[in-house]
Scaffold this active site. Structure first.
Site, PDB file in Angstrom:
ATOM      1  N   LYS A 148     -44.869 -56.909 -17.506  1.00 22.09           N
ATOM      2  CA  LYS A 148     -45.334 -55.563 -17.827  1.00 22.09           C
ATOM      3  C   LYS A 148     -46.649 -55.623 -18.596  1.00 22.09           C
ATOM      4  CE  LYS A 148     -40.786 -53.344 -18.231  1.00 22.09           C
ATOM      5  NZ  LYS A 148     -40.961 -52.322 -17.187  1.00 22.09           N
ATOM      6  N   ARG A 190     -31.084 -53.086 -11.778  1.00 18.80           N
ATOM      7  CA  ARG A 190     -30.180 -52.978 -10.628  1.00 18.80           C
ATOM      8  C   ARG A 190     -29.577 -54.330 -10.266  1.00 18.80           C
ATOM      9  NH1 ARG A 190     -35.144 -50.567  -7.225  1.00 18.80           N
ATOM     10  NH2 ARG A 190     -35.720 -50.023  -9.354  1.00 18.80           N
TER      11      ARG A 190
END
Ligand code: BES
Ligand code: MN
Ligand code: ZN
Length: 498
Positions: free
Chosen positions: A278, A352
């Site tokens: 990120k 996920r």
């Protein structure tokens, strides 16, 4: 904060601060009318002069009001008399408590149960007052070396309630206290940074919770997860030096045969993005990426305190998402516990990857319903902002039930469409599916991915990326969606009772 309930009239009450309602357009609520009478019309005169407009959340503090027994009188605006909305009531309570807390009063008495708020009962109003007080009193200063002076002198809140409504108010107090305790736990865990709040720390917290509240606890270690074939979860964990944990907390409030609700919380204790790293700006906020896990622990605490006659299982898959020589690489293909293979096109879509194995694990409980809670997608913040959580489900009745729980709790969510058409975006040339579906509809494709692992039961997903914490000056965890989840579970009790 201490809370109690009394039935007494405002003109005789010797309180450090009496709190009564005033409507927009100069109308006085009953308690304010009674005080006005005792004070020879002084309150009505003051409002007529325009010192308080009565808008929801406006306040006016009067000191030593002549002719009255109270030391202070706080007038609080409720908005339109024809319809006090949930929000208006909440805004009024919040503003009133803020004003009382800023004064030197150590105690205050509230005449607010008398205010009609749609079809909300006295239990709802009492609960909202407790939650607002807890919210305003919350501080996270355990990592500051100098402890700031207490935020307020206020120690005690008395809710004045008509005799016939005392029972409802008591039920609301109990629910409010339990939810507030759960919210505080979730906030503390969320605010605790990644070097303190590791997967092992979450497991320790689960142990404390189990001991303190009689819950059953099991913690799976890496080797246990290997045996179960949780290859997707473990692929995220392997980039970090912190050992992953899989926490299983069971609350049994009903007969064993009663099918449990399973809550699953994303427990990424820090999300750097991994190799798909990120940007640096605001990366510190990724310590909150375990807010789903925190809300599951907080909810179990509340449910245990309320002794709800239902069965609940909390599942918390927890690890760090870090870049390293052993980390997931874009293009890697992993095999989930379900046997389905996943191409990891972006290592930052890690939530996920840990949730899918937890959803498969959930099958063994033959759940009545499964709800997973996750700070899953930045796209959800773009779609819904910081007001409502994203809700997606494979069953419309369950979605509606979750939605309603959010409304009642004042912890709202909004449904997005989980249509089969979105599954196409997850196609992979090399595996059963990819872990990302492109920029379009990011929140929906994330849950489309999860839905492939939730085929055997009724399932709802809450994306709390925008609601679990606040950025900016008031940076901090919100404890959401603990109130929603507790209301959902409490609602199930009523259902079961017919
Ligand atoms: N934890 C983040 C989601 C997130 C982002 C929450 C910003 C709150 C604020 C999640 O693991 C993530 O990184 N999601 C990616 C998915 C993308 C790579 C498909 C995202 O939203 O950018
Ligand atoms: Mn991520
Ligand atoms: Zn994440």
């Amino acid at each position: 904060m201490e809370f109690s309930i009394k039935s007494h009239s405002p003109e005789k009450a010797k309180t450090a601060c009496a709190v009564v309602g005033v409507y927009e357009g100069k109308g006085l609520a009953p308690a304010a009318q009674a005080l006005d009478l005792a004070a020879g019309g002084a309150i009505a005169a003051l409002i007529k002069r325009g010192d308080l407009d009565g808008k929801a959340g406006s306040t006016l503090m009067l000191h030593q009001p002549a002719g009255l027994a109270c030391e202070r009188l706080l007038l609080v605006g409720l908005g339109s008399e024809s319809q006090v909305s949930d929000k208006a009531f909440r805004d009024a309570v919040r503003a009133a408590l803020k004003s009382v807390m800023a004064s030197a009063a150590t105690e205050a008495t509230l005449w607010l149960d008398e205010i009609p708020v749609g079809d909300r009962g006295g239990d709802w109003k009492a609960e909202q007052i407790v939650l607002a007080a807890a919210e305003l009193a919350y501080r996270f200063d355990r990592l500051k070396s100098e402890k700031p002076v207490p935020a307020t002198a206020l120690r005690k809140l008395v809710l004045s309630v008509e005799r016939a409504r005392v029972r409802a108010a008591e039920a609301g107090l109990a629910r409010g206290r339990a939810i507030a305790a759960g919210v505080d736990l979730a906030k503390d865990l969320g605010n605790l940074p990644g070097n303190h709040c590791t997967p092992s720390h979450l497991a320790d917290q689960a142990k404390d919770l189990a001991k303190g509240h009689g819950l059953k606890l099991q913690v799976l270690e890496r080797k246990d997860m290997e045996k179960l074939g949780m290859g997707s979860l473990l692929s995220v964990a392997k980039g970090s030096d912190e050992p992953p944990k899989f926490i299983i907390l069971r609350y049994q409030g009903a007969a064993k045969a009663h099918k449990p609700v399973v809550l699953v919380g994303k427990g990424i204790t820090f999300d750097s993005g991994g190799i798909s790293i990120k940007p640096a700006a605001e990366m510190d906020e990724m310590k909150y990426d375990m807010a789903g896990a925190a809300s599951v622990l907080g909810t179990l605490r509340a449910v245990a305190e309320l002794k709800l006659p239902i069965n609940v299982v909390g599942l918390v898959p927890t690890c760090e998402n870090m870049p390293s020589g052993r980390a997931n690489k874009p293009g890697d293909i992993v095999t989930s516990m379900s046997g389905q293979t996943i191409e990891v096109l972006n290592t930052d879509a890690e939530g996920r990857l840990i949730l899918c194995d937890a959803l498969t694990y959930a099958e063994r409980f033959e759940p009545a319903a499964v709800i997973d809670v996750a700070t899953l997608t930045g796209a959800c913040v773009i779609a819904l902002g910081h007001v409502v959580s994203g809700l997606l489900a494979n069953d419309d009745d369950l979605a509606h039930e979750v939605y309603r729980a959010g409304e009642a709790a004042g912890d709202r969510c909004w449904q997005l469409p989980l249509l089969d058409d979105y599954q196409e975006q997850l196609k992979s040339n090399f595996a059963d599916m990819a872990n990302i579906g492109g920029r379009a509809a990011g929140t929906i494709t994330a849950s489309a991915f999860l839905s492939r692992f939730a085929k055997k039961y009724k399932w709802a997903h809450l994306d709390i990326a925008g609601t679990a914490w606040k950025s900016g000056k008031d940076k901090g965890s919100t404890g959401r969606p603990v109130p929603l989840l507790v209301h959902f579970l409490a609602g199930r009790v009523k259902q079961a009772a017919g």
